[in-house]
Design a protein around this motif. Structure first.
Motif, PDB file in Angstrom:
ATOM      1  N   ASN A 139       0.822  -1.153  -0.058  1.00  0.00           N
ATOM      2  CA  ASN A 139      -0.144  -0.131   0.270  1.00  0.00           C
ATOM      3  C   ASN A 139       0.893   1.242   0.045  1.00  0.00           C
ATOM      4  N   ASP A 140       0.281   2.471   0.273  1.00  0.00           N
ATOM      5  CA  ASP A 140       0.963   3.788  -0.134  1.00  0.00           C
ATOM      6  C   ASP A 140       1.384   4.372   1.396  1.00  0.00           C
ATOM      7  N   LEU A 141       1.263   3.661   2.366  1.00  0.00           N
ATOM      8  CA  LEU A 141       1.453   4.095   3.744  1.00  0.00           C
ATOM      9  C   LEU A 141       2.647   4.687   3.765  1.00  0.00           C
ATOM     10  N   ALA A 142       3.728   4.306   3.468  1.00  0.00           N
ATOM     11  CA  ALA A 142       5.272   5.022   3.605  1.00  0.00           C
ATOM     12  C   ALA A 142       5.126   6.237   2.756  1.00  0.00           C
ATOM     13  N   LEU A 143       4.627   6.322   1.603  1.00  0.00           N
ATOM     14  CA  LEU A 143       4.542   7.318   0.540  1.00  0.00           C
ATOM     15  C   LEU A 143       3.808   8.539   1.450  1.00  0.00           C
ATOM     16  N   GLN A 144       2.696   8.214   2.172  1.00  0.00           N
ATOM     17  CA  GLN A 144       1.746   9.189   2.704  1.00  0.00           C
ATOM     18  C   GLN A 144       2.601   9.759   4.031  1.00  0.00           C
ATOM     19  N   LEU A 145       3.394   9.004   4.566  1.00  0.00           N
ATOM     20  CA  LEU A 145       3.999   9.643   5.752  1.00  0.00           C
ATOM     21  C   LEU A 145       5.159  10.387   5.180  1.00  0.00           C
ATOM     22  N   ARG A 146       5.813  10.134   4.289  1.00  0.00           N
ATOM     23  CA  ARG A 146       6.946  10.946   3.850  1.00  0.00           C
ATOM     24  C   ARG A 146       6.481  12.032   3.197  1.00  0.00           C
ATOM     25  N   LYS A 147       5.293  12.182   2.332  1.00  0.00           N
ATOM     26  CA  LYS A 147       4.692  13.133   1.839  1.00  0.00           C
ATOM     27  C   LYS A 147       4.481  14.241   2.928  1.00  0.00           C
ATOM     28  N   ASN A 148       4.112  13.705   3.887  1.00  0.00           N
ATOM     29  CA  ASN A 148       3.422  14.650   5.142  1.00  0.00           C
ATOM     30  C   ASN A 148       4.697  15.079   6.279  1.00  0.00           C
ATOM     31  N   GLY A 149       5.825  14.440   5.798  1.00  0.00           N
ATOM     32  CA  GLY A 149       7.224  15.112   6.768  1.00  0.00           C
ATOM     33  C   GLY A 149       7.253  14.147   7.900  1.00  0.00           C
ATOM     34  N   ILE A 150       6.711  13.075   7.919  1.00  0.00           N
ATOM     35  CA  ILE A 150       6.877  12.216   9.103  1.00  0.00           C
ATOM     36  C   ILE A 150       8.116  11.082   9.042  1.00  0.00           C
ATOM     37  N   ASP A 151       8.761  11.104  10.086  1.00  0.00           N
ATOM     38  CA  ASP A 151       9.810  10.223  10.326  1.00  0.00           C
ATOM     39  C   ASP A 151       9.993   9.318  11.542  1.00  0.00           C
ATOM     40  N   THR A 152       8.672   9.678  12.240  1.00  0.00           N
ATOM     41  CA  THR A 152       8.760   8.902  13.690  1.00  0.00           C
ATOM     42  C   THR A 152       7.239   8.306  13.483  1.00  0.00           C
ATOM     43  N   VAL A 153       7.124   6.961  14.000  1.00  0.00           N
ATOM     44  CA  VAL A 153       5.723   6.599  13.828  1.00  0.00           C
ATOM     45  C   VAL A 153       5.234   6.048  15.268  1.00  0.00           C
ATOM     46  N   ILE A 154       4.370   6.397  15.672  1.00  0.00           N
ATOM     47  CA  ILE A 154       3.697   5.660  17.141  1.00  0.00           C
ATOM     48  C   ILE A 154       2.603   4.606  16.661  1.00  0.00           C
ATOM     49  N   LEU A 155       2.971   3.416  16.628  1.00  0.00           N
ATOM     50  CA  LEU A 155       2.108   2.193  16.276  1.00  0.00           C
ATOM     51  C   LEU A 155       1.438   1.846  17.124  1.00  0.00           C
ATOM     52  N   GLY A 156       0.075   1.462  16.842  1.00  0.00           N
ATOM     53  CA  GLY A 156      -1.024   0.545  17.507  1.00  0.00           C
ATOM     54  C   GLY A 156      -2.092  -0.123  16.333  1.00  0.00           C
TER      55      GLY A 156
END
Length: 207
Positions: free
Chosen positions: A129-146
């Motif tokens: 899917n495009d999760l990593a793309l969406q994160l990077r396009k939004n400037g995210i480098d840290t993820v809190i996962l649940g």
């Protein structure tokens, strides 16, 4: 301390299928959900994150009719497909309200412009899917996962996001699993692989 400029909440499968009695997988997960107060922690994490300006990303699980024509797959795939889990009638029609593929009601108030729903993951991880793309396009480098399920989709998302260069923090009690043994196995893996393993309370203290 986390910053809302580069940190986001990522939830896998906050859907009825494993989280509510109407879901086909709830019989497997209900005891762990109750023990860890998974839904309550997941929603509190999202609620406070939203109040503090953090974006929320959801990586959902959907199967369409054409997916049922796959010619091979593992045990988990076969189980989900055979039981019509996360099933949608079409890519072009809305999710049937109250179906296993629908988001739980507690999550729906937070589905606003700062909640990004990625394209669906198909097996367990976000590679398709495009999760990593969406994160990077939004400037995210840290993820809190649940999310769901600890030893399957959560674990797979953790591994792939780390391999893809993200910092991954796992909120251990904002996660459910199909039994205590799978939960324990996942918690062991989180401890070895994630950048940090925290409770929801500990995460909230750092937002």
């Amino acid at each position: 301390m986390f910053k809302n400029t580069n940190t986001a909440i990522v939830l896998t499968d906050p859907q009825i299928e494993f989280l509510k009695p109407a879901g086909a997988g709830f019989g497997l997960t209900k005891d762990v959900l109750e023990k860890y107060n998974t839904i309550e922690h997941m929603i509190e994490l999202v609620r406070q994150a939203k109040e503090k300006g953090y974006k929320v990303f959801i990586s959902p699980h959907y199967f369409y009719p054409h997916d049922h024509k796959w010619q091979f797959g593992g045990a988990g795939e076969h189980m989900m497909l055979e039981q019509q889990m996360f099933a949608r009638n079409s890519q072009y029609e809305p999710v049937v309200e109250g179906s296993g593929a629908d988001f739980i009601e507690e999550m729906k108030p937070y589905l606003d412009e700062n909640t990004i729903i990625s394209s669906p993951h198909k097996i367990f991880g976000p590679e398709s899917n495009d999760l990593a793309l969406q994160l990077r396009k939004n400037g995210i480098d840290t993820v809190i996962l649940g999310g769901m399920n600890a030893n399957l989709c959560v674990d797979s998302h953790m591994r792939e996001l780390i391999e893809d260069g993200f910092n991954v923090v796992v909120a251990t009690d904002a996660i459910g699993a199909p039994g205590q043994e799978p939960m324990d196995a996942a918690l062991t893996n989180f401890g070895f692989i994630a950048d940090e393993v925290l409770t929801t309370e500990q995460v909230l203290e750092q937002l």
